[in-house]
Design an enzyme around this catalytic site. Sequence first.
Site, PDB file in Angstrom:
ATOM      1  N   PRO A 136       0.451  -1.280   0.292  1.00 30.88           N
ATOM      2  CG  PRO A 136      -0.933  -1.546   1.605  1.00 30.88           C
ATOM      3  CD  PRO A 136       0.679  -2.290   1.580  1.00 30.88           C
ATOM      4  CE1 TYR A 137       5.688   5.271   1.616  1.00 29.09           C
ATOM      5  CE2 TYR A 137       7.141   3.675   0.197  1.00 29.09           C
ATOM      6  CZ  TYR A 137       6.798   4.900   0.904  1.00 29.09           C
ATOM      7  OH  TYR A 137       8.021   5.880   1.049  1.00 29.09           O
ATOM      8  CB  ALA A 138       5.385   0.242  -2.951  1.00 25.19           C
TER       9      ALA A 138
END
Length: 300
Positions: A136-138
């Site tokens: 999710p961060y990427a």
Amino acid sequence: MRVVVTGAAGFIGSHLAEALVAAGHDVLAVDVTGGGAVQHRAELALAGMTVTECDLAADDLAPLADSDVILHLAGRPGVRDSGGPRTWRDNVTATERLVEACAGRGTRIVLASSSSVYGSAERPCDEDEVTAPLSPYATSKLAAEQVVRRGSCDGVVLRYFSVYGPRQRPDMAFHRFIEAGLAGVPAPLFGDGGQSRSFTYVGDVVAATVRAAETPLPSGTVLNIGNPATVTVGDALERIGRLLGTMPPTVVKDEAPGDVARTWAGTGRAARLLGWTASTGLDDGLARQIAWHRERRERG
């Protein structure tokens, strides 16, 4: 030049804000209250700056748009524990609002993105590589890139690769390993240590970011900012042990979901457009980070 640095009280942002002041720029340092933002406020104060508190996802951003360049480092970092809605809010919604505030003003926005947008690399990644975010961060960083590149502003994207050095966040690997070696308390080692990274010293990243603020670049430019040499986490851990004179104790944990097997920076475009290449070797950079840890412990 009037420069705004968002995330200015963070690891990279605090070094960047100081470097800009030293270069003679008029700097507005912006960050939020609490958390890691408190850690480096003293350094900013010593450099003659006041941190303006601002939640980019909620507050009025018009005062920030009155600038020549916004170096946008604020956001929610880290692959692990990035699945909640705060990641999208702080990384994407905040960026959307910043771009909207700058629309039609001629303000350049330089976004600090991440090598994680590439997924796991099999060769040096250039900026035209197909992106394959695994966390999710990427995904949020890639979405923020698209906001900046497609928005009605002068947008530049810098993809940072595994930054380390003094003031590194406590959740990051080198910080944990060095503290483990100094305190004798085991640090988690996620996976078998065979993951490879383009570890990049914070001073090199700051130098590239300052050049991106000062250099005319086509809007929409994407640049990799990383050390092209790849080193495994296990090798880096051994180097830390040699520099400390004792091997940091570790506890092996399962590999974190979304963690990539390898990052590998192709930096030819940054060399051409910015005249920049990473110049700090891993041993030298680690020695400087270890010195910072020791000094911090001595200060209490």
